[in-house]
Design a protein around this motif. Sequence first.
Motif, mmCIF file in Angstrom:
data_model
loop_
_atom_site.group_PDB
_atom_site.id
_atom_site.type_symbol
_atom_site.label_atom_id
_atom_site.label_comp_id
_atom_site.label_asym_id
_atom_site.label_seq_id
_atom_site.Cartn_x
_atom_site.Cartn_y
_atom_site.Cartn_z
ATOM 1 N N SER A 359 0.831 -1.208 0.000
ATOM 2 C CA SER A 359 0.000 0.000 0.000
ATOM 3 C C SER A 359 0.863 1.254 0.000
ATOM 4 O O SER A 359 0.576 2.227 -0.712
ATOM 5 N N ALA A 360 1.933 1.233 0.796
ATOM 6 C CA ALA A 360 2.838 2.386 0.839
ATOM 7 C C ALA A 360 3.496 2.602 -0.520
ATOM 8 O O ALA A 360 3.593 3.732 -1.013
ATOM 9 N N GLY A 361 3.954 1.518 -1.147
ATOM 10 C CA GLY A 361 4.609 1.632 -2.446
ATOM 11 C C GLY A 361 3.648 2.085 -3.537
ATOM 12 O O GLY A 361 3.983 2.932 -4.367
ATOM 13 N N MET A 362 2.442 1.517 -3.539
ATOM 14 C CA MET A 362 1.453 1.885 -4.562
ATOM 15 C C MET A 362 1.013 3.340 -4.395
ATOM 16 O O MET A 362 0.798 4.054 -5.373
ATOM 17 N N THR A 363 0.880 3.786 -3.144
ATOM 18 C CA THR A 363 0.516 5.187 -2.907
ATOM 19 C C THR A 363 1.619 6.109 -3.401
ATOM 20 O O THR A 363 1.345 7.141 -4.034
ATOM 21 N N GLY A 364 2.874 5.752 -3.118
ATOM 22 C CA GLY A 364 3.987 6.552 -3.633
ATOM 23 C C GLY A 364 3.989 6.597 -5.149
ATOM 24 O O GLY A 364 4.248 7.652 -5.757
ATOM 25 N N PHE A 365 3.695 5.469 -5.783
ATOM 26 C CA PHE A 365 3.628 5.407 -7.239
ATOM 27 C C PHE A 365 2.545 6.350 -7.759
ATOM 28 O O PHE A 365 2.762 7.118 -8.712
ATOM 29 N N GLY A 366 1.359 6.300 -7.115
ATOM 30 C CA GLY A 366 0.260 7.162 -7.542
ATOM 31 C C GLY A 366 0.569 8.638 -7.352
ATOM 32 O O GLY A 366 0.218 9.472 -8.202
ATOM 33 N N VAL A 367 1.230 8.978 -6.237
ATOM 34 C CA VAL A 367 1.581 10.381 -5.987
ATOM 35 C C VAL A 367 2.507 10.905 -7.083
ATOM 36 O O VAL A 367 2.344 12.031 -7.580
ATOM 37 N N ALA A 368 3.483 10.105 -7.480
ATOM 38 C CA ALA A 368 4.409 10.532 -8.536
ATOM 39 C C ALA A 368 3.688 10.741 -9.853
ATOM 40 O O ALA A 368 3.961 11.707 -10.576
ATOM 41 N N LEU A 369 2.745 9.852 -10.183
ATOM 42 C CA LEU A 369 1.991 10.020 -11.428
ATOM 43 C C LEU A 369 1.094 11.248 -11.374
ATOM 44 O O LEU A 369 0.890 11.937 -12.379
ATOM 45 N N ALA A 370 0.527 11.517 -10.200
ATOM 46 C CA ALA A 370 -0.426 12.623 -10.076
ATOM 47 C C ALA A 370 0.250 13.978 -9.983
ATOM 48 O O ALA A 370 -0.330 15.003 -10.375
ATOM 49 N N LEU A 371 1.478 14.002 -9.491
ATOM 50 C CA LEU A 371 2.157 15.262 -9.205
ATOM 51 C C LEU A 371 2.214 16.222 -10.387
ATOM 52 O O LEU A 371 1.883 17.409 -10.244
ATOM 53 N N PRO A 372 2.620 15.780 -11.591
ATOM 54 C CA PRO A 372 2.725 16.746 -12.692
ATOM 55 C C PRO A 372 1.390 17.355 -13.104
ATOM 56 O O PRO A 372 1.352 18.509 -13.546
ATOM 57 N N PHE A 373 0.302 16.625 -12.953
ATOM 58 C CA PHE A 373 -1.004 17.174 -13.340
ATOM 59 C C PHE A 373 -1.391 18.334 -12.431
ATOM 60 O O PHE A 373 -1.930 19.340 -12.883
ATOM 61 N N GLY A 374 -1.100 18.211 -11.135
ATOM 62 C CA GLY A 374 -1.380 19.310 -10.229
ATOM 63 C C GLY A 374 -0.424 20.473 -10.418
ATOM 64 O O GLY A 374 -0.835 21.638 -10.460
ATOM 65 N N LEU A 375 0.887 20.188 -10.566
ATOM 66 C CA LEU A 375 1.882 21.255 -10.712
ATOM 67 C C LEU A 375 1.680 22.057 -11.992
ATOM 68 O O LEU A 375 1.734 23.294 -11.978
ATOM 69 N N PHE A 376 1.447 21.353 -13.105
ATOM 70 C CA PHE A 376 1.291 22.066 -14.375
ATOM 71 C C PHE A 376 -0.033 22.805 -14.457
ATOM 72 O O PHE A 376 -0.165 23.765 -15.221
ATOM 73 N N ALA A 377 -1.032 22.354 -13.674
ATOM 74 C CA ALA A 377 -2.281 23.113 -13.612
ATOM 75 C C ALA A 377 -2.069 24.416 -12.852
ATOM 76 O O ALA A 377 -2.621 25.465 -13.196
ATOM 77 N N LEU A 378 -1.238 24.356 -11.800
ATOM 78 C CA LEU A 378 -0.929 25.565 -11.031
ATOM 79 C C LEU A 378 -0.005 26.501 -11.806
ATOM 80 O O LEU A 378 -0.122 27.735 -11.724
ATOM 81 N N PHE A 379 0.937 25.924 -12.554
ATOM 82 C CA PHE A 379 1.921 26.721 -13.295
ATOM 83 C C PHE A 379 1.920 26.280 -14.765
ATOM 84 O O PHE A 379 2.826 25.579 -15.220
#
Length: 658
Positions: A359-379
Motif C-alpha cells: 500500500s505504501a509503495g502503490m501510494t507513492g507510485f500514484g503520488v508521482a503520477l499525479a504530481l505533474p497534473f497538479g503542478l502544471f495546472a498551477l503553473f
Amino acid sequence: MKQITLFIVLFISGVSVFSQDDQNPVKFSNEIRKISDTEYELIMKADIYEGWHVYSQKTADGGSLPSEFAYEKAGEDYELIGETTESETIVEFSDVFEVDETFFKEHAIFTQKIKLLKPDVNQVDVNLFYQVCKEVCIPADHDFSFMLDGSVATNTKDSVDERSLAMGSTLKLDLKNKELLHNVGEDIGAASGLWVIFGLGFLGGLIALLTPCVFPMIPLTVSFFTKHSEKKSKGIANAMLYGFFIVLIYFLLSLPFHLFDSVDSQILNTIATNIWLNVGFFVIFLFFAFSFFGYYELTLPSSWANRMDAASTKVGGGIGIFFMAVTLALVSFSCTGPILGGLLGSTVLGEGDVATNLSAGMTGFGVALALPFGLFALFPTWLNSLPKSGGWMTTVKVVLGFLELALALKFLSNADMVAGWGILKREIFLGIWIVLFVALTLYLFGVIRFPHDGPKTKLPPVRKGIGVVSAAFSIYLILGLFNFSSLKLLSGFPPPHFYSIFETESDCPLGIDCFKDFDEGVAHAKKVDKPILLDFTGWACVNCRKMEANVWSEADIYPIIKEEYVLISLYIDDREELPEDQQFDFKFDSGRIKSIKTIGQKWGTFQSVNFNAASQPYYVLLSPDLEVLNNAVQYTDRDDYRNWLLKGLQRFNEITAD
C-alpha cells in the motif's frame, strides 16, 4: 531482503534484553491423558508472547534452530509410540538463511504417546530445547515432568554435588565497572521503513512518467482542465481532483492484498517460499521485459478504456473526473504494468507486513503520477519547458526491460535455493547480471538495437551518462565476482556467499581470528595486552549475520576489530555436547538447577549469569583484567558501533597508562 534501486526493501528492527533466569517470552504447561493401563498421551503446551515465535521440530535445516525433545529413560522405562506431533504451524521464507522456516505464534501444542515397559514407572521427564525469536533469537530449554498417578511432580534435582558447584563457580566473573552493563546501547530501529518503500514507489512512478504511455498525456490532460473550465480556479481544482483520484486508484489496487492477508497472513509470503510460484514470477517478468524491448505490446482490452472514457463524458463533474483517472490507469498499463509488477515483486521479497508495504509503495507510485497534473495546472507556463516526445522514451522502456530481467533472475534464484537445484550459485547469478548490464551498456552506446528503435542518430548526453553508470555498475559486479568488492549495494539480493560453486567455510566471522572459549581468549588478551570484544552470537542468529555483513565489514570498523581487539565469539545455540568430564549442573541464585551438557548451554548460562541478558547479538568490551570498558550494545548502526569500539579503546588506553 534488501534490494537495489526500485527493488530495495529494508527493515531493521530493535531488540529487547531480559534475564533468562526470571523472564521468558514462552510460558509452558503440561498435562497427561491416560489411554489404557500401559499407554499414556503426554501433552506439552506453550503460550508465546505477542510478537514472538517458536520454531517447529520440522523447520528446515540451515535456518533457525528446531525444537528438540529428549525423553529421559525412553526405551528403558517406556517406549515412544510414533513421533511427537504438533499443532498448526506457519511457514515463511527466510531471506537471511534462504530456506523455508516453520514456527508457531501465540500457542504451540506438542503431543507424544508412550507405552510403559515397566509397571512401576510413575514419572516421565522430558526436556525441550527450543529457539524463541522476535527481532532477536534466544535458545532455551524447558523440563517437563509427568506424574502417571496424578500427583504433583517434584524436582528430581534439589541440590548439586561439589564438583558441579566448583565448575559452576568458574562461570561467574568478577567484573569491574559492571554498572555500565545496565546501560545497554540504543538499538537502531526502522521507523522510516514505510517511508523508504513509499519513496521507492514514488521513484517507480517518476520513471513511469517518462514512458510513451504516460508522458504525452500530461500536456493534453492539463490543457483540457485549464481550457475547458469557465474559471482558472475551477480548472486548477479539477486538475487537483484528477491527481487525487490517480493516487486513490493506485491505493485501492493494493486493498485486495489486505483482504488476502486477513484470510491467511502467509498468502503473500508464499510467493517467496513456493518453488513453482517463484518460477512463475520469473516467466512473467521475462514476459514484461520483452514487451519493453518492443517484441510485442502488453495492453489491457481496449473496450475497458473505451467504457471508462465514455463514462467520464456522460457523467461529468467529480465522478466524471474519477473515470478519467481510471482511463489513464488503463491506457497506460502497457508501461506501468511491468513497473508495478516490479514493485509487487520487491515488496514480496522484502521483510515486514507485505500488504502494508505494498500500500505504501502503490501510494507513492500514484503520488508521482499525479504530481505533474497538479503542478502544471498551477503553473501552466511550465508546460513549455517539457521536452518533446521522441526516441528517448523508447530508451527508457528498454532500460526498464533490462531491470525487469535482473529482477526476474531473483525469483529464479529463490526457486533454485529452496529446491536445491544448484543451477544459480552466487558466481553464476553474478555472471548473468554482468552479461545483462554489459548488454545494457552496449545498448545505451548504440551498439545493440531493438525492434522499435528509430534510425541511428547522435546519442544525447543523458543517454551517454546513463551508459557510463551502467558500465561502472558492470565493473562493480565484476569486482564482486572476483571478491575485490563486498557488493554491499546488493546485500541480500544475490545468493549468499555460502551458496557458491567453491567451498567457502570459516571458523570465525569474516575470517577474523577469534576464540570460541572465554578463558582461552582472556589468556591470549593478557599475553598480547589488548582489550576483548566479547561477542555473544549464534549460528542461527539473523541479526548477528547482518551485523557481521553490514557493520563489521566496513573499512573503518573491520581493522579495529581485527587488529585492536581480541575477538571471543561464544555461540549460544551450539548443540555440540561437551566432553563428559566438562558436563555439570548449575544452580542459579533463585535455586533453579540447570544441566549444562552442551557448548550452547554453557555459554548461554554464562551470558545470563554475568550480563543478565539472553539475546543475541550482544557485545561487551572488556579489559584482560575483566573491567567493563563501555556499555553493552546489541543490533546497531555502523557509526554508533564504530564510536563504541573507539570509546572502549580509549578507556583501555587510559587504564593501561595509569
